[in-house]
Design a protein around this motif. Structure first.
Motif, PDB file in Angstrom:
ATOM      1  N   SER A  43     -14.740   2.237   3.550  1.00 56.71           N
ATOM      2  CA  SER A  43     -14.901   1.305   4.602  1.00 56.71           C
ATOM      3  C   SER A  43     -13.538   1.205   5.037  1.00 56.71           C
ATOM      4  O   SER A  43     -12.712   1.242   4.431  1.00 56.71           O
ATOM      5  N   SER A  44     -13.255   1.057   6.177  1.00 61.22           N
ATOM      6  CA  SER A  44     -12.166   0.534   6.719  1.00 61.22           C
ATOM      7  C   SER A  44     -12.105  -0.901   7.560  1.00 61.22           C
ATOM      8  O   SER A  44     -13.062  -0.881   8.434  1.00 61.22           O
ATOM      9  N   ASP A  45     -11.612  -1.956   6.907  1.00 55.90           N
ATOM     10  CA  ASP A  45     -11.868  -3.232   7.285  1.00 55.90           C
ATOM     11  C   ASP A  45     -10.554  -3.986   7.908  1.00 55.90           C
ATOM     12  O   ASP A  45     -10.118  -5.022   7.019  1.00 55.90           O
ATOM     13  N   SER A  46     -10.047  -3.707   9.019  1.00 56.54           N
ATOM     14  CA  SER A  46      -9.073  -4.416   9.553  1.00 56.54           C
ATOM     15  C   SER A  46      -7.557  -4.149   8.883  1.00 56.54           C
ATOM     16  O   SER A  46      -7.557  -3.157   8.163  1.00 56.54           O
TER      17      SER A  46
ATOM     18  N   SER B  81       5.549  -9.015   0.260  1.00 57.81           N
ATOM     19  CA  SER B  81       6.139  -7.517   0.578  1.00 57.81           C
ATOM     20  C   SER B  81       6.391  -7.915   2.058  1.00 57.81           C
ATOM     21  O   SER B  81       5.967  -8.403   3.096  1.00 57.81           O
ATOM     22  N   LYS B  82       7.554  -7.032   2.376  1.00 55.83           N
ATOM     23  CA  LYS B  82       7.841  -6.762   4.041  1.00 55.83           C
ATOM     24  C   LYS B  82       7.205  -5.654   4.665  1.00 55.83           C
ATOM     25  O   LYS B  82       7.247  -5.304   5.893  1.00 55.83           O
ATOM     26  N   LEU B  83       6.267  -4.868   3.867  1.00 51.44           N
ATOM     27  CA  LEU B  83       5.544  -3.511   4.270  1.00 51.44           C
ATOM     28  C   LEU B  83       4.442  -4.250   4.879  1.00 51.44           C
ATOM     29  O   LEU B  83       3.635  -4.875   4.268  1.00 51.44           O
ATOM     30  N   SER B  84       3.912  -3.638   6.155  1.00 52.60           N
ATOM     31  CA  SER B  84       2.685  -4.065   6.900  1.00 52.60           C
ATOM     32  C   SER B  84       1.654  -3.300   6.262  1.00 52.60           C
ATOM     33  O   SER B  84       1.530  -2.046   5.753  1.00 52.60           O
ATOM     34  N   ILE B  85       0.470  -3.897   6.066  1.00 49.75           N
ATOM     35  CA  ILE B  85      -0.958  -3.217   5.783  1.00 49.75           C
ATOM     36  C   ILE B  85      -1.464  -2.433   6.907  1.00 49.75           C
ATOM     37  O   ILE B  85      -1.766  -3.391   7.891  1.00 49.75           O
ATOM     38  N   LEU B  86      -1.405  -1.164   7.105  1.00 48.00           N
ATOM     39  CA  LEU B  86      -1.774  -0.596   8.201  1.00 48.00           C
ATOM     40  C   LEU B  86      -3.604  -0.287   8.243  1.00 48.00           C
ATOM     41  O   LEU B  86      -4.026  -0.527   9.240  1.00 48.00           O
ATOM     42  N   VAL B  87      -4.072  -0.396   6.881  1.00 49.33           N
ATOM     43  CA  VAL B  87      -5.646  -0.435   6.994  1.00 49.33           C
ATOM     44  C   VAL B  87      -5.968  -0.878   5.574  1.00 49.33           C
ATOM     45  O   VAL B  87      -5.082  -0.721   4.592  1.00 49.33           O
ATOM     46  N   ARG B  88      -7.174  -1.390   5.313  1.00 42.02           N
ATOM     47  CA  ARG B  88      -7.756  -1.861   4.104  1.00 42.02           C
ATOM     48  C   ARG B  88      -9.196  -1.610   4.044  1.00 42.02           C
ATOM     49  O   ARG B  88      -9.730  -1.926   4.971  1.00 42.02           O
ATOM     50  N   GLY B  89      -9.473  -1.724   2.907  1.00 41.60           N
ATOM     51  CA  GLY B  89     -11.071  -1.544   2.651  1.00 41.60           C
ATOM     52  C   GLY B  89     -11.615  -1.432   1.333  1.00 41.60           C
ATOM     53  O   GLY B  89     -10.652  -1.748   0.321  1.00 41.60           O
ATOM     54  N   VAL B  90     -12.640  -0.819   1.156  1.00 43.97           N
ATOM     55  CA  VAL B  90     -13.139  -0.257  -0.070  1.00 43.97           C
ATOM     56  C   VAL B  90     -13.531   1.005  -0.373  1.00 43.97           C
ATOM     57  O   VAL B  90     -13.916   1.803   0.759  1.00 43.97           O
ATOM     58  N   CYS B  91     -13.422   1.780  -1.441  1.00 40.85           N
ATOM     59  CA  CYS B  91     -13.971   3.019  -1.555  1.00 40.85           C
ATOM     60  C   CYS B  91     -14.699   3.362  -2.689  1.00 40.85           C
ATOM     61  O   CYS B  91     -14.694   2.459  -3.743  1.00 40.85           O
ATOM     62  N   TRP B  92     -15.715   3.896  -2.711  1.00 41.31           N
ATOM     63  CA  TRP B  92     -16.686   4.060  -3.867  1.00 41.31           C
ATOM     64  C   TRP B  92     -17.297   5.247  -3.853  1.00 41.31           C
ATOM     65  O   TRP B  92     -17.291   6.299  -3.241  1.00 41.31           O
TER      66      TRP B  92
ATOM     67  N   TYR C 271      -5.668  -0.434   0.095  1.00 39.28           N
ATOM     68  CA  TYR C 271      -4.558  -0.603   1.251  1.00 39.28           C
ATOM     69  C   TYR C 271      -3.815   0.444   1.366  1.00 39.28           C
ATOM     70  O   TYR C 271      -3.428   1.304   0.395  1.00 39.28           O
ATOM     71  N   ILE C 272      -3.512   0.760   2.882  1.00 38.40           N
ATOM     72  CA  ILE C 272      -2.429   1.933   3.014  1.00 38.40           C
ATOM     73  C   ILE C 272      -1.379   1.181   3.752  1.00 38.40           C
ATOM     74  O   ILE C 272      -1.611   0.347   4.908  1.00 38.40           O
ATOM     75  N   ASN C 273      -0.009   1.494   3.395  1.00 38.03           N
ATOM     76  CA  ASN C 273       1.067   0.747   4.107  1.00 38.03           C
ATOM     77  C   ASN C 273       1.511   2.276   4.594  1.00 38.03           C
ATOM     78  O   ASN C 273       1.116   3.284   4.287  1.00 38.03           O
ATOM     79  N   LYS C 274       2.784   2.126   5.155  1.00 41.69           N
ATOM     80  CA  LYS C 274       3.653   3.427   5.585  1.00 41.69           C
ATOM     81  C   LYS C 274       4.033   4.314   4.495  1.00 41.69           C
ATOM     82  O   LYS C 274       4.285   5.461   4.895  1.00 41.69           O
ATOM     83  N   TYR C 275       3.934   3.749   3.272  1.00 40.45           N
ATOM     84  CA  TYR C 275       4.347   4.813   2.178  1.00 40.45           C
ATOM     85  C   TYR C 275       3.152   5.058   1.285  1.00 40.45           C
ATOM     86  O   TYR C 275       3.273   6.243   0.670  1.00 40.45           O
ATOM     87  N   ASP C 276       2.277   4.483   1.126  1.00 37.80           N
ATOM     88  CA  ASP C 276       1.416   4.908   0.014  1.00 37.80           C
ATOM     89  C   ASP C 276      -0.057   4.450   0.344  1.00 37.80           C
ATOM     90  O   ASP C 276      -0.499   3.425   1.201  1.00 37.80           O
ATOM     91  N   THR C 277      -1.101   4.962  -0.537  1.00 35.46           N
ATOM     92  CA  THR C 277      -2.245   4.249  -0.379  1.00 35.46           C
ATOM     93  C   THR C 277      -2.098   3.555  -1.822  1.00 35.46           C
ATOM     94  O   THR C 277      -2.002   4.223  -2.964  1.00 35.46           O
ATOM     95  N   VAL C 278      -2.712   2.003  -1.813  1.00 34.77           N
ATOM     96  CA  VAL C 278      -2.641   1.456  -3.013  1.00 34.77           C
ATOM     97  C   VAL C 278      -4.062   1.062  -3.464  1.00 34.77           C
ATOM     98  O   VAL C 278      -4.695   0.707  -2.565  1.00 34.77           O
TER      99      VAL C 278
ATOM    100  N   LYS D  55     -22.282  -5.238  -0.969  1.00 28.45           N
ATOM    101  CA  LYS D  55     -21.093  -5.740  -0.252  1.00 28.45           C
ATOM    102  C   LYS D  55     -19.984  -6.119  -1.230  1.00 28.45           C
ATOM    103  O   LYS D  55     -20.251  -6.313  -2.491  1.00 28.45           O
ATOM    104  N   GLY D  56     -18.892  -5.938  -0.818  1.00 31.98           N
ATOM    105  CA  GLY D  56     -17.609  -5.744  -1.728  1.00 31.98           C
ATOM    106  C   GLY D  56     -16.522  -6.356  -0.964  1.00 31.98           C
ATOM    107  O   GLY D  56     -16.504  -6.855   0.125  1.00 31.98           O
ATOM    108  N   GLY D  57     -15.264  -5.891  -1.534  1.00 29.61           N
ATOM    109  CA  GLY D  57     -14.120  -6.386  -0.724  1.00 29.61           C
ATOM    110  C   GLY D  57     -12.925  -6.500  -1.756  1.00 29.61           C
ATOM    111  O   GLY D  57     -12.908  -5.933  -2.756  1.00 29.61           O
ATOM    112  N   GLY D  58     -11.966  -7.220  -1.258  1.00 33.15           N
ATOM    113  CA  GLY D  58     -10.643  -7.407  -1.861  1.00 33.15           C
ATOM    114  C   GLY D  58      -9.769  -8.539  -1.441  1.00 33.15           C
ATOM    115  O   GLY D  58     -10.116  -9.117  -0.292  1.00 33.15           O
ATOM    116  N   GLN D  59      -8.756  -8.762  -1.899  1.00 37.32           N
ATOM    117  CA  GLN D  59      -7.823  -9.948  -1.595  1.00 37.32           C
ATOM    118  C   GLN D  59      -6.426  -9.239  -1.964  1.00 37.32           C
ATOM    119  O   GLN D  59      -6.191  -8.887  -2.958  1.00 37.32           O
TER     120      GLN D  59
END
Length: 119
Positions: free
Chosen positions: A76-79, A52-63, A104-111, A43-47
């Motif tokens: 993973s794609s976690d909400s 920011s006014k940018l919406s988070i479109l998808v978030r998760g972890v990569c390994w 996380y991915i917003n409309k401009y970037d993967t962060v 199990k992993g995750g993030g916070q």
């Protein structure tokens, strides 16, 4: 007159680019420690906290077995949205060292968040 219009166009373009970049950097983003490690999963995750006014479109972890994993690796794609989230890391090989980063991915970037590793 033309030189003046050119200057204003460059200033506007620079202003737009700097606004987008600064909005992306407003988020505070942390990869959480890995827990519940088994032979083939963890199990992993993030916070994500942000003003920011940018919406988070998808978030998760990569390994990956390689450092600095990306979205194109196992992920993973976690909400969506801000806050703390938990992710299942699956299909692992026993006795291997994995590197994990929240993303996380917003409309401009993967962060990506900071990298953590586990065996």
């Amino acid at each position: 007159m033309k030189a003046s219009n050119c200057f204003y166009s460059i200033a506007i373009i620079a202003g737009v680019n700097s606004c987008n970049k600064s909005e992306n950097n407003n988020a505070e983003f942390t990869t959480l420690d890995i827990r519940n490690i088994t032979v083939n999963s963890a199990k992993g995750g993030g916070q994500i906290t942000s003003d920011s006014k940018l919406s988070i479109l998808v978030r998760g972890v990569c390994w990956s077995l390689k450092q600095n994993p990306k979205y194109s690796d196992n992920h993973s794609s976690d909400s969506v949205g801000f806050g703390k989230f938990s992710s299942n890391i699956i299909n692992l090989n026993a006795d291997s060292t994995y590197f994990v980063r929240a993303y996380y991915i917003n409309k401009y970037d993967t962060v990506y968040g900071n990298q953590v590793k586990f065996t």
